[in-house]
Design an enzyme around this catalytic site. Structure first.
Site, PDB file in Angstrom:
ATOM      1  N   GLY A   1     -73.674  26.864 -24.376  1.00  0.00           N
ATOM      2  CA  GLY A   1     -72.498  27.760 -24.566  1.00  0.00           C
ATOM      3  C   GLY A   1     -71.333  26.826 -24.969  1.00  0.00           C
ATOM      4  O   GLY A   1     -70.807  25.908 -23.825  1.00  0.00           O
ATOM      5  N   HIS A   2     -71.064  27.088 -26.095  1.00  0.00           N
ATOM      6  CA  HIS A   2     -69.955  26.212 -26.692  1.00  0.00           C
ATOM      7  C   HIS A   2     -68.766  27.129 -26.983  1.00  0.00           C
ATOM      8  O   HIS A   2     -69.105  28.081 -27.752  1.00  0.00           O
ATOM      9  CB  HIS A   2     -70.235  25.512 -27.689  1.00  0.00           C
ATOM     10  CG  HIS A   2     -71.350  24.452 -27.668  1.00  0.00           C
ATOM     11  ND1 HIS A   2     -71.691  23.402 -28.447  1.00  0.00           N
ATOM     12  CD2 HIS A   2     -72.105  24.155 -26.387  1.00  0.00           C
ATOM     13  CE1 HIS A   2     -72.789  22.779 -28.111  1.00  0.00           C
ATOM     14  NE2 HIS A   2     -73.085  23.272 -26.670  1.00  0.00           N
TER      15      HIS A   2
ATOM     16  N   ASP B   1     -71.186  21.172 -20.735  1.00  0.00           N
ATOM     17  CA  ASP B   1     -69.813  21.880 -20.767  1.00  0.00           C
ATOM     18  C   ASP B   1     -68.592  20.872 -20.534  1.00  0.00           C
ATOM     19  O   ASP B   1     -67.812  21.046 -20.052  1.00  0.00           O
ATOM     20  CB  ASP B   1     -69.826  22.752 -19.478  1.00  0.00           C
ATOM     21  CG  ASP B   1     -71.095  23.636 -19.565  1.00  0.00           C
ATOM     22  OD1 ASP B   1     -71.464  24.130 -20.638  1.00  0.00           O
ATOM     23  OD2 ASP B   1     -71.712  24.110 -18.240  1.00  0.00           O
TER      24      ASP B   1
ATOM     25  N   THR C   1     -74.438  31.559 -18.123  1.00  0.00           N
ATOM     26  CA  THR C   1     -74.918  32.450 -17.276  1.00  0.00           C
ATOM     27  C   THR C   1     -73.796  33.028 -16.385  1.00  0.00           C
ATOM     28  O   THR C   1     -74.224  33.581 -15.345  1.00  0.00           O
ATOM     29  CB  THR C   1     -75.952  31.555 -16.259  1.00  0.00           C
ATOM     30  OG1 THR C   1     -75.292  30.404 -16.126  1.00  0.00           O
ATOM     31  CG2 THR C   1     -77.175  31.227 -17.234  1.00  0.00           C
TER      32      THR C   1
ATOM     33  N   LYS D   1     -67.763  20.020 -25.804  1.00  0.00           N
ATOM     34  CA  LYS D   1     -68.216  19.558 -27.059  1.00  0.00           C
ATOM     35  C   LYS D   1     -67.917  20.625 -28.341  1.00  0.00           C
ATOM     36  O   LYS D   1     -67.517  20.362 -29.406  1.00  0.00           O
ATOM     37  CB  LYS D   1     -69.764  19.589 -26.983  1.00  0.00           C
ATOM     38  CG  LYS D   1     -70.225  18.601 -26.140  1.00  0.00           C
ATOM     39  CD  LYS D   1     -71.757  18.525 -25.842  1.00  0.00           C
ATOM     40  CE  LYS D   1     -72.367  19.821 -25.471  1.00  0.00           C
ATOM     41  NZ  LYS D   1     -71.791  19.923 -23.883  1.00  0.00           N
TER      42      LYS D   1
ATOM     43  N   GLN E   1     -75.890  20.515 -24.245  1.00  0.00           N
ATOM     44  CA  GLN E   1     -76.128  19.643 -22.905  1.00  0.00           C
ATOM     45  C   GLN E   1     -75.515  18.410 -22.775  1.00  0.00           C
ATOM     46  O   GLN E   1     -74.338  18.204 -23.499  1.00  0.00           O
ATOM     47  CB  GLN E   1     -77.653  19.712 -22.535  1.00  0.00           C
ATOM     48  CG  GLN E   1     -78.168  21.302 -22.366  1.00  0.00           C
ATOM     49  CD  GLN E   1     -78.660  21.927 -23.729  1.00  0.00           C
ATOM     50  OE1 GLN E   1     -79.296  21.218 -24.471  1.00  0.00           O
ATOM     51  NE2 GLN E   1     -78.156  23.006 -23.623  1.00  0.00           N
TER      52      GLN E   1
HETATM   53  P1  GDP Z   1     -69.328  22.799 -24.150  1.00  0.00           P
HETATM   54  O1  GDP Z   1     -70.541  23.127 -23.645  1.00  0.00           O
HETATM   55  O2  GDP Z   1     -69.435  21.287 -24.072  1.00  0.00           O
HETATM   56  O3  GDP Z   1     -69.013  23.128 -25.610  1.00  0.00           O
HETATM   57  O4  GDP Z   1     -68.255  23.207 -23.235  1.00  0.00           O
HETATM   58  P2  GDP Z   1     -67.836  24.739 -22.668  1.00  0.00           P
HETATM   59  O5  GDP Z   1     -67.407  25.227 -23.675  1.00  0.00           O
HETATM   60  O6  GDP Z   1     -69.156  25.269 -22.182  1.00  0.00           O
HETATM   61  O7  GDP Z   1     -66.820  24.570 -21.477  1.00  0.00           O
HETATM   62  C1  GDP Z   1     -65.824  23.893 -21.596  1.00  0.00           C
HETATM   63  C2  GDP Z   1     -64.596  24.856 -21.241  1.00  0.00           C
HETATM   64  O8  GDP Z   1     -63.322  24.006 -20.891  1.00  0.00           O
HETATM   65  C3  GDP Z   1     -64.352  26.013 -22.445  1.00  0.00           C
HETATM   66  O9  GDP Z   1     -63.933  27.039 -21.764  1.00  0.00           O
HETATM   67  C4  GDP Z   1     -63.164  25.403 -22.773  1.00  0.00           C
HETATM   68  O10 GDP Z   1     -62.533  26.470 -23.813  1.00  0.00           O
HETATM   69  C5  GDP Z   1     -62.548  24.583 -22.062  1.00  0.00           C
HETATM   70  N1  GDP Z   1     -61.662  23.635 -22.537  1.00  0.00           N
HETATM   71  C6  GDP Z   1     -62.120  22.720 -23.374  1.00  0.00           C
HETATM   72  N2  GDP Z   1     -61.223  21.453 -23.369  1.00  0.00           N
HETATM   73  C7  GDP Z   1     -60.578  21.833 -22.504  1.00  0.00           C
HETATM   74  C8  GDP Z   1     -58.840  21.085 -21.974  1.00  0.00           C
HETATM   75  O11 GDP Z   1     -58.689  20.319 -22.374  1.00  0.00           O
HETATM   76  N3  GDP Z   1     -58.490  21.760 -21.061  1.00  0.00           N
HETATM   77  C9  GDP Z   1     -58.764  23.087 -20.291  1.00  0.00           C
HETATM   78  N4  GDP Z   1     -57.897  23.600 -19.300  1.00  0.00           N
HETATM   79  N5  GDP Z   1     -59.920  23.673 -20.926  1.00  0.00           N
HETATM   80  C10 GDP Z   1     -60.471  23.154 -21.924  1.00  0.00           C
HETATM   81  P1  IMO Z   2     -73.903  23.323 -22.909  1.00  0.00           P
HETATM   82  O1  IMO Z   2     -74.508  22.856 -24.366  1.00  0.00           O
HETATM   83  C1  IMO Z   2     -74.511  22.815 -18.685  1.00  0.00           C
HETATM   84  C2  IMO Z   2     -78.567  22.990 -17.499  1.00  0.00           C
HETATM   85  C3  IMO Z   2     -79.041  24.267 -16.634  1.00  0.00           C
HETATM   86  C4  IMO Z   2     -79.930  23.461 -15.597  1.00  0.00           C
HETATM   87  C5  IMO Z   2     -80.557  22.456 -16.536  1.00  0.00           C
HETATM   88  C6  IMO Z   2     -82.165  23.064 -17.215  1.00  0.00           C
HETATM   89  O2  IMO Z   2     -73.216  24.383 -22.804  1.00  0.00           O
HETATM   90  O3  IMO Z   2     -73.056  21.823 -22.517  1.00  0.00           O
HETATM   91  P2  IMO Z   2     -82.752  24.793 -19.148  1.00  0.00           P
HETATM   92  O4  IMO Z   2     -82.214  26.185 -19.271  1.00  0.00           O
HETATM   93  O5  IMO Z   2     -82.015  23.845 -20.085  1.00  0.00           O
HETATM   94  O6  IMO Z   2     -84.075  24.438 -18.756  1.00  0.00           O
HETATM   95  O7  IMO Z   2     -81.995  24.340 -17.556  1.00  0.00           O
HETATM   96  O8  IMO Z   2     -79.960  22.264 -17.394  1.00  0.00           O
HETATM   97  N1  IMO Z   2     -78.014  23.174 -18.558  1.00  0.00           N
HETATM   98  C7  IMO Z   2     -76.637  23.329 -18.718  1.00  0.00           C
HETATM   99  N2  IMO Z   2     -75.694  22.862 -18.080  1.00  0.00           N
HETATM  100  N3  IMO Z   2     -74.215  23.189 -20.051  1.00  0.00           N
HETATM  101  C8  IMO Z   2     -75.282  23.416 -20.688  1.00  0.00           C
HETATM  102  O9  IMO Z   2     -75.267  23.550 -22.149  1.00  0.00           O
HETATM  103  C9  IMO Z   2     -76.717  23.587 -20.054  1.00  0.00           C
HETATM  104  N4  IMO Z   2     -77.965  23.620 -20.727  1.00  0.00           N
HETATM  105  C10 IMO Z   2     -78.947  23.902 -19.585  1.00  0.00           C
HETATM  106  O10 IMO Z   2     -77.977  24.715 -15.702  1.00  0.00           O
HETATM  107  O11 IMO Z   2     -79.513  22.751 -14.561  1.00  0.00           O
HETATM  108 MG    MG Z   3     -71.263  24.831 -22.360  1.00  0.00          MG
END
Ligand code: GDP
Ligand code: IMO
Ligand code: MG
Length: 426
Positions: free
Chosen positions: A40-41, A13, A300, A16, A223
């Site tokens: 979840g991107h 998270d 989730t 990416k 991840q």
């Molecule tokens: P990923 O799994 O690495 O793609 O990251 P996620 O999308 O799960 O989580 C990142 C969250 O932060 C998302 O809701 C993005 O919209 C948000 N986000 C990304 N970059 C920034 C930033 O620079 N500032 C803020 N406030 N939110 C951001």
């Molecule tokens: P993105 O790509 C954050 C965590 C789960 C748990 C562990 C194992 O959005 O960054 P799993 O379901 O993979 O067997 O769970 O890994 N986890 C993540 N945490 N971002 C993710 O993906 C994750 N994918 C799995 O919460 O701790």
């Molecule tokens: Mg994510």
């Protein structure tokens, strides 16, 4: 730029999805290399928000080749839903290609994930419940179902029957669950599989030809490094290789072809699920980070645990990934903080250490040592050049770069794709 890898440098998270979407126009293809619908991107662009679990984050760009490579595990139901939703809204613009070698997450994998987490009780990993561990386990047990098997129902039926037989012994003996009907499981897989069948291809020659004609490839990780099965905080990890080496394994691209590795890290840290998190702030500070950063899981909806940036772990991530650049994200989340802490070492068994074994049994005993920085206390979300950024923020960034030995070439100051500052020619 040749082949560039986007890798999570923390516990996932990191942002990416945003960075991948943003850089995609410069590349000919975007390739997801591991993980599954546990990812979840989030991409925010022109007022709309998109959440991708399996689709590569380049899919919003017209004609962009978007490949799900062999290292990914695919839940056809989730992928079909993503394709349908995006098609209906008119934004399924890329060209999706699914590797016939990618493994399939079957309904029984999700059931086993849920059963095992329940059985573990207090020791649960806190998985996403998407069947990731069981699907990768079957791959290594050599009883997995590949995407290519969806193209031949005789092979698929035989493989599902064999897998279900072994699952049933586990389900009944260990989990006191009723046995599954192999025929039903097969039918479910045929039904969900038919939506993704048109996209399944052998991706090896496709990637080979792209590389041969000088195309630029962006490899998108899911991840993060600290969730890597070998290099993460075991056993609280995922079951794949989010690290750079996983990008090579997952796509079949030689390590010698990689040109740039961008490690994505927040300016603080978060973690979902269980396991050690030395800099976690289970207090008002952590709550403020969660609210300012909207730190709730994309997949989730769980609350993300929040804490300070940990340079011991980040330095480790840079090493393991051979990162060339940092993308520092969510810097704006710290706008309101009077002071900002950064972990620069640990106390472990009464001694200061600057490097650590990530096994959870050791990491759980480490107490962070912090360096404190004055907060910049200024809104930065509208700033678009490094010259506009507050001096206090630039000295914080300079400190981080100095400790890591690589430049923070991308600075993200908000969720929207244009809230980004590029440096060093990216
Ligand atoms: P990923 O799994 O690495 O793609 O990251 P996620 O999308 O799960 O989580 C990142 C969250 O932060 C998302 O809701 C993005 O919209 C948000 N986000 C990304 N970059 C920034 C930033 O620079 N500032 C803020 N406030 N939110 C951001
Ligand atoms: P993105 O790509 C954050 C965590 C789960 C748990 C562990 C194992 O959005 O960054 P799993 O379901 O993979 O067997 O769970 O890994 N986890 C993540 N945490 N971002 C993710 O993906 C994750 N994918 C799995 O919460 O701790
Ligand atoms: Mg994510």
């Amino acid at each position: 730029m040749g082949v560039t890898v986007i890798v999570g440098a923390q516990w996932g998270d990191e942002g990416k999805g945003k960075i991948t979407h943003l850089l995609s126009p410069k590349f000919d293809a975007v390739v997801r290399y591991q993980g599954g619908s546990n990812a979840g991107h989030t991409v925010k662009t022109r007022g709309s928000t998109y959440k991708f679990h399996l689709l590569p984050s380049g899919i919003l760009h017209e004609g962009k080749k978007c490949i799900l490579a062999a290292g990914v595990v695919i839940d056809p139901t989730t992928l079909a839903r993503e394709i349908t939703e995006l098609t209906e809204s008119g934004y399924f613009k890329g060209e999706l290609i699914i590797s016939s070698d990618a493994h399939i997450v079957a309904p029984y994998h999700k059931l086993l994930d849920e059963m095992e987490e329940k059985r573990l009780g207090k020791s649960a990993i806190g998985t996403t419940g998407h069947g990731i561990g069981p699907a990768y386990s079957d791959k290594y047990l050599r009883i997995g179902i590949k995407a290519g098997d969806l193209l031949d129902h005789d092979i698929l039926r035989r493989k599902v029957e064999y897998a279900v037989e072994t699952k049933n012994s586990l389900l009944t003996a260990l989990y006191s669950h009723e046995p599954l009907d192999a025929g039903e499981q097969f039918e479910m897989m045929v039904e969900s599989g038919k939506h993704i069948v048109p996209f399944i291809k052998n991706t090896i020659p496709i990637i080979r030809d792209l590389l041969a004609n000088g195309s630029e490839l962006l490899l998108e990780g899911a991840q993060g490094t600290l969730l890597d099965i070998d290099y993460g905080t075991y056993p609280f990890v995922t079951s794949s290789h989010p690290v750079t080496a996983g990008a090579c394994l997952g796509t079949g691209i030689s390590p010698l072809k990689l040109n740039r590795v961008i490690a994505v890290s927040k300016a603080y840290a978060t973690r979902v699920g269980n396991g050690s998190f030395p800099t976690e702030q289970r207090n008002d500070l952590g709550d403020r980070m969660r609210e300012a950063g909207r730190e709730y899981g994309t997949t989730t909806g769980r609350k993300r645990r929040c804490g300070w940036l940990d340079l011991v772990l980040l330095k480790y991530a840079i090493l393991i990934n051979g990162a060339t650049d940092i993308a520092l994200t969510k810097i704006d989340v710290l706008n309101e903080f009077d002071s900002i802490n950064v972990c620069v070492g640990y106390m472990y068994k009464g001694e200061r250490i600057d490097e650590v074994d990530l096994d959870d049994s050791i990491l759980s005993k480490c107490k962070p040592i912090y360096e404190e920085f004055p907060g910049w206390k200024e809104e930065i979300g509208y700033m678009r050049s490094p010259d506009e950024l507050p001096e206090k923020l630039m000295s914080f960034i300079g400190f981080v770069e100095g400790k890591l030995g690589i430049p923070a070439s991308i600075l993200s100051v908000g969720p929207d794709h244009d809230q980004t500052i590029f440096r060093n020619g990216i």
